[in-house]
Design an enzyme around this catalytic site. Structure first.
Site, PDB file in Angstrom:
ATOM      1  N   LYS A  41     -16.427  33.353  38.010  1.00  0.00           N
ATOM      2  CA  LYS A  41     -17.638  34.172  37.957  1.00  0.00           C
ATOM      3  C   LYS A  41     -18.637  33.706  39.021  1.00  0.00           C
ATOM      4  CE  LYS A  41     -15.228  35.736  34.534  1.00  0.00           C
ATOM      5  NZ  LYS A  41     -15.395  35.318  33.150  1.00  0.00           N
ATOM      6  N   TYR A  62     -17.677  34.876  24.239  1.00  0.00           N
ATOM      7  CA  TYR A  62     -16.755  35.528  25.173  1.00  0.00           C
ATOM      8  C   TYR A  62     -15.460  35.906  24.424  1.00  0.00           C
ATOM      9  CZ  TYR A  62     -13.476  36.129  28.999  1.00  0.00           C
ATOM     10  OH  TYR A  62     -12.522  36.633  29.836  1.00  0.00           O
ATOM     11  N   ASP A  64     -20.185  26.207  27.399  1.00  0.00           N
ATOM     12  CA  ASP A  64     -19.646  27.159  28.378  1.00  0.00           C
ATOM     13  C   ASP A  64     -20.836  27.643  29.204  1.00  0.00           C
ATOM     14  OD1 ASP A  64     -18.767  29.405  29.759  1.00  0.00           O
ATOM     15  OD2 ASP A  64     -17.456  30.095  28.143  1.00  0.00           O
ATOM     16  N   ARG A 116       0.316  18.280  41.143  1.00  0.00           N
ATOM     17  CA  ARG A 116      -0.163  18.636  39.794  1.00  0.00           C
ATOM     18  C   ARG A 116      -1.227  17.622  39.371  1.00  0.00           C
ATOM     19  NH1 ARG A 116       2.681  16.787  35.958  1.00  0.00           N
ATOM     20  NH2 ARG A 116       4.706  17.602  36.646  1.00  0.00           N
TER      21      ARG A 116
HETATM   22  C1  LIG Z   1     -14.571  34.836  32.085  1.00  0.00           C
HETATM   23  C2  LIG Z   1     -15.070  33.898  31.069  1.00  0.00           C
HETATM   24  C3  LIG Z   1     -14.232  32.931  30.503  1.00  0.00           C
HETATM   25  C4  LIG Z   1     -12.750  32.827  30.828  1.00  0.00           C
HETATM   26  O1  LIG Z   1     -12.541  32.473  32.156  1.00  0.00           O
HETATM   27  P1  LIG Z   1     -11.284  33.002  33.046  1.00  0.00           P
HETATM   28  O2  LIG Z   1     -11.553  32.396  34.366  1.00  0.00           O
HETATM   29  O3  LIG Z   1     -11.322  34.489  33.033  1.00  0.00           O
HETATM   30  O4  LIG Z   1     -10.048  32.476  32.387  1.00  0.00           O
HETATM   31  C5  LIG Z   1     -14.796  32.054  29.574  1.00  0.00           C
HETATM   32  N1  LIG Z   1     -16.096  32.126  29.234  1.00  0.00           N
HETATM   33  C6  LIG Z   1     -16.926  33.046  29.756  1.00  0.00           C
HETATM   34  C7  LIG Z   1     -18.352  33.081  29.335  1.00  0.00           C
HETATM   35  C8  LIG Z   1     -16.445  33.966  30.679  1.00  0.00           C
HETATM   36  O5  LIG Z   1     -17.286  34.903  31.182  1.00  0.00           O
END
Ligand SMILES: *Cc1c(COP(=O)(O)O)cnc(C)c1O
Length: 402
Positions: free
Chosen positions: A218, A121, A193, A69
């Site tokens: 992504k 998001y 982000d 962890r």
């Molecule tokens: C998908 C996404 C998230 C969340 O991420 P997960 O891996 O699905 O938990 C946060 N911000 C953006 C811009 C995203 O496209």
């Protein structure tokens, strides 16, 4: 990045690998930064250390690993690689992007305030407004492409600026450097982000961000087979706080997923280049189509934030949205049901092209009136343009829109 000389010594004390790497550029970092041949065998690819615990040779005498962890060698190499890609000192990986966001908000205390974008998001909006608002943290959702509107919400309780750019799904661009200035003036942290852009297109640490967050799910992994999140930062105190939260709360990714992401990253630059090239051609095709009323893509010179995009991004990416003439929900539903290569699905950033209907999918958790206030129309279709053959992709959209 200056690496100098790297020596790898195997268990018998023999030097098995010597690398002289001076000044790595991005396309080299994706493959080499943070990773090194395994000291036991010389394995070029980072092994999957599928172990929860590690032998201690005496009490307090270990090889830097005690429990998975807290640390795992496969994860360590991925974290170091991600930090290098974002020009940051430290990296941390989480079980999902949401878990990474959760760790950042846990830096705050009841009474603190956060200023965030109104074109956010859906999952971020949900955790802010439905989970953390109940813990006494106040969130302001404002148009962050307008710094005056951001300044108007700053007060003594402001502790965090949450920036997402390009925004989702309207592809607005927020000037990272400008918001970083406001954040510094107010003594608050700024987290960006960077999921939509990926570090190939923009590096917010160079523009004044304190923390960069990713849904690794992504573009970074890029193959739609892993869910993971990451944070990077420079400040060692901040890193220690985030690592403490990571270890205390425990939302860590497993070593197999870290291995898959390390493999995905090795082609990040190649994939992003193709996403951008295909994206440019599809944006133009849509803009020229008589049945398309508007295309949201920051590469167009008449995009309201085009100049900011040009300044802070290397290229314009493969994400875009568009509306159909007449703005009818049923027309949008018909188009996404007819595409064959563009699969109707949540998510983005994989090698395969996807299409989505934000109002009923990714952004369904945002109330309709809030959606409309931020300009998200019910007929809007979002595309994540993949790396397939461009002629096939355009043909698919042509038959779907006709
Ligand atoms: C998908 C996404 C998230 C969340 O991420 P997960 O891996 O699905 O938990 C946060 N911000 C953006 C811009 C995203 O496209």
């Amino acid at each position: 990045m200056r690496l100098g000389q790297l020596l790898y010594i195997d268990l018998t004390g023999k030097i098995i690998f010597v690398a002289l790497l001076i000044l790595m550029n991005f396309n080299t970092k994706t493959i080499h930064a943070g990773v090194h041949p395994d000291p036991t065998t010389g394995a070029i690819m980072t092994p999957i250390y599928q172990t929860s615990t590690y032998a201690q040779y005496a009490i307090g005498d270990n090889k830097g690993y005690e429990y998975s962890r807290t640390h795992n060698p496969t994860r360590t190499q991925l974290q170091d690689n991600l930090a290098a890609l974002e020009n940051a000192k430290h990296g941390l990986c989480f079980a999902s992007g949401m878990a990474a966001i959760d760790a950042v908000i846990k830096l705050l205390s009841p009474g603190d305030e956060v200023i965030s974008t109104n074109d956010l998001y859906g999952g971020s909006y949900r955790i802010f407004s439905k989970v953390y608002a109940a813990y006494g943290i106040t969130f302001h959702f404002v148009d962050m492409s307008n710094p005056d509107e951001v300044r108007a919400h700053v007060n003594a309780k402001t502790k965090l600026f949450w920036v997402e750019t390009p925004t989702n799904p309207l592809l607005r661009i927020i000037d990272i450097q400008e918001i970083a200035t406001v954040a510094k003036e107010s003594g608050a942290l700024m987290c960006v982000d960077n999921t939509f852009a990926s570090p190939y297109l923009q590096t917010p640490m160079n523009l004044g961000a304190d923390i960069v967050m990713h849904s690794v799910t992504k573009y970074i992994n890029g193959h739609s087979d892993v869910v993971m999140g990451a944070l990077v930062c420079n400040d060692t105190d901040l890193f220690n706080k985030l690592a403490f939260i990571q270890n205390s709360c425990g939302a860590v990714p497993g070593p197999q997923d870290c291995f898959l992401v390390l493999r995905g990253i090795k082609t990040l630059h190649l994939r992003m280049q193709r996403h951008c090239d295909n994206g440019r051609q599809i944006a133009q095709f849509l803009a020229d189509h008589p049945k398309v009323s508007k295309v949201y893509w920051p590469g167009f010179i008449d995009h309201p934030n085009h100049e900011v995009a040009k300044k802070q991004m290397k290229d314009f990416g493969g994400m875009m949205s568009f509306t159909l003439t007449g703005d009818r929900l049923d027309d949008a539903k018909a188009v996404v049901s007819r595409t064959k290569l563009f699969t109707l699905a949540e998510s983005l950033g994989g090698v395969e092209s996807l299409c989505g209907h934000p109002a009923s999918m990714t952004h369904a958790s945002i109330p309709k009136e809030q959606r409309e206030k931020s300009g998200l129309k019910d007929s809007l279709i979002r595309l994540s343009v993949g790396v397939e053959d461009i002629d096939d992709l355009i043909e698919d959209l042509k038959q779907a829109i006709q």
